[in-house]
Scaffold this motif. Structure first.
Motif, PDB file in Angstrom:
ATOM      1  N   GLN A 186       0.864  -1.182   0.000  1.00 11.76           N
ATOM      2  CA  GLN A 186       0.000   0.000   0.000  1.00 11.76           C
ATOM      3  C   GLN A 186       0.897   1.228   0.000  1.00 11.76           C
ATOM      4  O   GLN A 186       1.723   1.362   0.905  1.00 11.76           O
ATOM      5  N   HIS A 187       0.773   2.067  -0.997  1.00 10.81           N
ATOM      6  CA  HIS A 187       1.643   3.245  -1.055  1.00 10.81           C
ATOM      7  C   HIS A 187       0.866   4.497  -0.676  1.00 10.81           C
ATOM      8  O   HIS A 187      -0.331   4.584  -0.907  1.00 10.81           O
ATOM      9  N   ARG A 188       1.608   5.435  -0.146  1.00 10.97           N
ATOM     10  CA  ARG A 188       0.943   6.621   0.368  1.00 10.97           C
ATOM     11  C   ARG A 188       0.721   7.645  -0.750  1.00 10.97           C
ATOM     12  O   ARG A 188       1.659   8.079  -1.404  1.00 10.97           O
ATOM     13  N   VAL A 189      -0.519   8.022  -0.935  1.00 10.39           N
ATOM     14  CA  VAL A 189      -0.832   9.122  -1.854  1.00 10.39           C
ATOM     15  C   VAL A 189      -2.066   9.826  -1.301  1.00 10.39           C
ATOM     16  O   VAL A 189      -2.993   9.173  -0.814  1.00 10.39           O
ATOM     17  N   ARG A 190      -2.023  11.142  -1.330  1.00 10.98           N
ATOM     18  CA  ARG A 190      -3.178  11.892  -0.828  1.00 10.98           C
ATOM     19  C   ARG A 190      -4.084  12.203  -2.019  1.00 10.98           C
ATOM     20  O   ARG A 190      -3.648  12.819  -2.994  1.00 10.98           O
ATOM     21  N   VAL A 191      -5.326  11.760  -1.940  1.00 13.92           N
ATOM     22  CA  VAL A 191      -6.280  11.995  -3.026  1.00 13.92           C
ATOM     23  C   VAL A 191      -7.352  12.969  -2.554  1.00 13.92           C
ATOM     24  O   VAL A 191      -8.013  12.722  -1.546  1.00 13.92           O
TER      25      VAL A 191
ATOM     26  N   SER B 131      -2.891   7.643 -15.055  1.00 10.18           N
ATOM     27  CA  SER B 131      -1.447   7.665 -14.814  1.00 10.18           C
ATOM     28  C   SER B 131      -1.094   8.295 -13.465  1.00 10.18           C
ATOM     29  O   SER B 131      -0.096   7.923 -12.833  1.00 10.18           O
ATOM     30  N   GLU B 132      -1.923   9.249 -13.039  1.00  7.31           N
ATOM     31  CA  GLU B 132      -1.650   9.965 -11.784  1.00  7.31           C
ATOM     32  C   GLU B 132      -1.581   9.050 -10.566  1.00  7.31           C
ATOM     33  O   GLU B 132      -1.042   9.425  -9.535  1.00  7.31           O
ATOM     34  N   MET B 133      -2.135   7.835 -10.670  1.00  6.51           N
ATOM     35  CA  MET B 133      -2.148   6.932  -9.511  1.00  6.51           C
ATOM     36  C   MET B 133      -1.093   5.829  -9.622  1.00  6.51           C
ATOM     37  O   MET B 133      -1.068   4.915  -8.805  1.00  6.51           O
ATOM     38  N   THR B 134      -0.237   5.899 -10.625  1.00  7.94           N
ATOM     39  CA  THR B 134       0.709   4.803 -10.824  1.00  7.94           C
ATOM     40  C   THR B 134       2.173   5.238 -10.655  1.00  7.94           C
ATOM     41  O   THR B 134       2.501   6.412 -10.823  1.00  7.94           O
ATOM     42  N   PRO B 135       3.047   4.265 -10.393  1.00 10.05           N
ATOM     43  CA  PRO B 135       4.488   4.546 -10.382  1.00 10.05           C
ATOM     44  C   PRO B 135       5.102   4.220 -11.751  1.00 10.05           C
ATOM     45  O   PRO B 135       6.300   3.999 -11.855  1.00 10.05           O
TER      46      PRO B 135
ATOM     47  N   VAL C 204       8.343   8.469  -9.327  1.00 13.77           N
ATOM     48  CA  VAL C 204       7.418   9.160 -10.232  1.00 13.77           C
ATOM     49  C   VAL C 204       5.959   9.110  -9.763  1.00 13.77           C
ATOM     50  O   VAL C 204       5.092   9.714 -10.368  1.00 13.77           O
ATOM     51  N   ARG C 205       5.678   8.357  -8.691  1.00 19.27           N
ATOM     52  CA  ARG C 205       4.287   8.278  -8.243  1.00 19.27           C
ATOM     53  C   ARG C 205       3.896   9.609  -7.589  1.00 19.27           C
ATOM     54  O   ARG C 205       4.546  10.031  -6.621  1.00 19.27           O
ATOM     55  N   PRO C 206       2.857  10.288  -8.112  1.00 16.96           N
ATOM     56  CA  PRO C 206       2.473  11.571  -7.504  1.00 16.96           C
ATOM     57  C   PRO C 206       2.167  11.432  -6.016  1.00 16.96           C
ATOM     58  O   PRO C 206       1.628  10.419  -5.572  1.00 16.96           O
ATOM     59  N   VAL C 207       2.531  12.461  -5.242  1.00 19.55           N
ATOM     60  CA  VAL C 207       2.286  12.417  -3.796  1.00 19.55           C
ATOM     61  C   VAL C 207       0.892  12.944  -3.460  1.00 19.55           C
ATOM     62  O   VAL C 207       0.312  12.583  -2.442  1.00 19.55           O
ATOM     63  N   VAL C 208       0.385  13.825  -4.325  1.00 14.90           N
ATOM     64  CA  VAL C 208      -0.981  14.341  -4.145  1.00 14.90           C
ATOM     65  C   VAL C 208      -1.678  14.310  -5.506  1.00 14.90           C
ATOM     66  O   VAL C 208      -1.078  14.652  -6.529  1.00 14.90           O
ATOM     67  N   VAL C 209      -2.943  13.876  -5.504  1.00 10.56           N
ATOM     68  CA  VAL C 209      -3.747  13.904  -6.734  1.00 10.56           C
ATOM     69  C   VAL C 209      -5.028  14.672  -6.424  1.00 10.56           C
ATOM     70  O   VAL C 209      -5.733  14.355  -5.459  1.00 10.56           O
TER      71      VAL C 209
ATOM     72  N   SER D  82      -9.548   6.680 -11.313  1.00  8.37           N
ATOM     73  CA  SER D  82      -8.630   6.699 -10.177  1.00  8.37           C
ATOM     74  C   SER D  82      -8.391   5.275  -9.668  1.00  8.37           C
ATOM     75  O   SER D  82      -7.243   4.870  -9.426  1.00  8.37           O
ATOM     76  N   LEU D  83      -9.463   4.502  -9.547  1.00  8.02           N
ATOM     77  CA  LEU D  83      -9.326   3.106  -9.111  1.00  8.02           C
ATOM     78  C   LEU D  83      -8.527   2.307 -10.147  1.00  8.02           C
ATOM     79  O   LEU D  83      -7.696   1.463  -9.801  1.00  8.02           O
ATOM     80  N   ALA D  84      -8.800   2.587 -11.416  1.00  9.51           N
ATOM     81  CA  ALA D  84      -8.099   1.876 -12.492  1.00  9.51           C
ATOM     82  C   ALA D  84      -6.592   2.128 -12.393  1.00  9.51           C
ATOM     83  O   ALA D  84      -5.777   1.202 -12.513  1.00  9.51           O
ATOM     84  N   GLY D  85      -6.230   3.379 -12.159  1.00 14.37           N
ATOM     85  CA  GLY D  85      -4.810   3.713 -12.022  1.00 14.37           C
ATOM     86  C   GLY D  85      -4.197   3.022 -10.810  1.00 14.37           C
ATOM     87  O   GLY D  85      -3.094   2.476 -10.881  1.00 14.37           O
ATOM     88  N   ALA D  86      -4.959   3.037  -9.699  1.00 15.73           N
ATOM     89  CA  ALA D  86      -4.452   2.382  -8.480  1.00 15.73           C
ATOM     90  C   ALA D  86      -4.229   0.890  -8.734  1.00 15.73           C
ATOM     91  O   ALA D  86      -3.238   0.309  -8.287  1.00 15.73           O
ATOM     92  N   ALA D  87      -5.146   0.275  -9.476  1.00 14.67           N
ATOM     93  CA  ALA D  87      -5.015  -1.164  -9.769  1.00 14.67           C
ATOM     94  C   ALA D  87      -3.816  -1.410 -10.685  1.00 14.67           C
ATOM     95  O   ALA D  87      -2.997  -2.297 -10.438  1.00 14.67           O
TER      96      ALA D  87
END
Ligand code: NAD
Length: 387
Positions: A31-36, A146-150, A168-173, A248-253
């Motif tokens: 689980q990676h940290r990203v603020r959405v 892409s915003e949710m992926t590394p 490259v994984r954004p820290v905030v989306v 967003s879910l698609a990118g996370a997956a």
């Protein structure tokens, strides 16, 4: 606790659990940290988010026509936080543009990158981040995810290279549905199908955990349920929100699983022939599903439940959805020739991507040939893909 009585509510709930059996529970999930921030009007919140991150100077990437007004608004609201802006962004992140932009970021001594736009703007920010280590705040305006992926990508001399890096994984989306209301119907359709492809491949990837598969199914359901309505009426906020949430879910997956034959074929097509990214995904997806239908049956069954079609019809249902929302019908319609398709198949097979079934030359050629003509991927045609 006593066993559930047949016919009781507990029994029914237990039976539902059986139907969604996800196999033996042994997995690794990171689980990676990203603020959405997902909220209507949240573009206005970007300066506050930048301050929260403690970045005194940012490089803004994006806001090219037809989104110049949104870009100008964001630039103005960033005020003294804005050190520099790159407006024109090319698709598939050409190496030359990536190098120039990285150089500019260094020259401007920025603390962070703000990417506003589709996957191309986010992709350029990622290319800079990969070299410089600068963090990214992303404001997506398409459904590329892409915003949710590394995952990063870069194109050099006709070859698209992709890789993964946490740099490259954004820290905030920041997701603001208002930014998507003017996305033309054609782009809406192909971009959402691009996101759906992430869900499909993440659901059958060998390294996808049950958590990732769950996210992928939820994303697919959100995307499929909202897409026809959003194409009919671009101003339908509820449909637009579900598409953005699905993306967003698609990118996370996608970010949590390896990519299979579908993404590999699209990367080769994009790199060799500069085909438009989302359109290519929209065309190829039903054939990739047909190609994997036997080998990835259990995962595709779950996805079929999510959109209410029979598993054997899944590839056909995706093809029908493409026609309903006006996606391009074939690779030929995107300008590809038979000779090009063969060249792509050769390179695809040589890459031998991780996939539920091995991608050999015969299979790759059949997949590409079908996508070239745009034939309906009926069960009969997809069994013939089994080489
Ligand atoms: P894009 O970013 O190139 O945008 C397509 C066009 O739509 C552009 O002309 C853009 O200006 C315009 N546009 C964007 N948002 C708009 C809006 N709201 N209203 C009107 N016009 C708008 O296309 P894309 O499909 O979003 O992204 C494609 C790129 O993203 C490719 O390079 C692809 O490789 C990359 N991608 C990367 C990942 C990843 O995880 N790394 C995932 C998906 C896509």
């Amino acid at each position: 606790m006593s066993a559930a009585e047949p016919g009781t509510a507990a029994d029914q709930i237990s039976a539902m659990g059986d139907r969604h059996d996800i196999g033996p529970l042994a997995y690794v999930h990171e689980q990676h940290r990203v603020r959405v921030v997902f909220r209507e009007g949240s573009l206005r919140q970007v300066p506050e988010e930048v301050e929260r991150l403690g970045w005194p100077r940012v490089l803004l990437i994006g806001g090219q026509p037809p989104q110049e007004r949104v870009g100008d608004d964001l630039a103005e609201s960033l005020g003294s936080l804005l050190a520099h802006r790159i407006v024109n962004v090319r698709q598939h992140v050409p190496l030359e543009q990536a190098q120039q932009a990285t150089e500019e970021a260094r020259r401007q001594q920025v603390d962070g990158l703000v990417a506003l736009g589709g996957g191309s703007a986010v992709g350029l920010a990622k290319a800079i981040a990969l070299e410089s280590g600068l963090p990214i705040l992303a404001v997506p305006t398409t459904y590329a995810g892409s915003e949710m992926t590394p995952v990063w990508g870069r194109t050099d001399s006709g070859t698209k290279v992709t890789g993964r890096s946490e740099r490259v994984r954004p820290v905030v989306v920041v997701y603001d549905v208002d930014l998507t209301l003017d996305l033309p119907a054609g782009l809406t359709a192909v971009s959402a199908l691009n996101a759906l492809a992430h869900c499909v491949e993440a659901s059958y990837a060998a390294d996808a955990s049950p958590v990732t598969a769950l996210i992928a199914r939820a994303g697919a359901q959100s995307l499929c349920s909202a897409l026809p309505a959003a194409v009919r009426d671009g101003g339908d906020r509820s449909a637009r929100e579900r598409l953005l949430h699905g993306a967003s879910l698609a990118g996370a997956a996608l970010g949590a699983a390896s990519m299979g034959v579908h993404h590999a074929a699209c990367h080769v097509l994009g790199g060799m022939f500069d085909l438009p990214h989302a359109e290519t995904h929209a065309v190829v997806l039903p054939y990739a599903v047909a190609f994997n239908s036997a080998a990835a049956r259990a995962s595709l069954e779950e996805l079929s439940h999510a959109i209410g079609v029979l598993p054997d019809d899944y590839a056909g249902a995706l093809w029908d959805l493409g026609r309903e929302v006006g996606a391009p019908p074939s690779l030929a319609a995107l300008g590809l020739t038979q000779r090009d398709a063969d060249a792509v198949a050769d390179r695809l097979a040589a890459r031998s991507p991780a996939n539920p079934r091995p991608v050999d030359l015969t299979g790759a050629r059949k997949l590409l040939a079908a996508a070239l003509t745009g034939e309906h991927p009926s069960p009969r045609s997809f069994t013939s893909y089994v080489s």
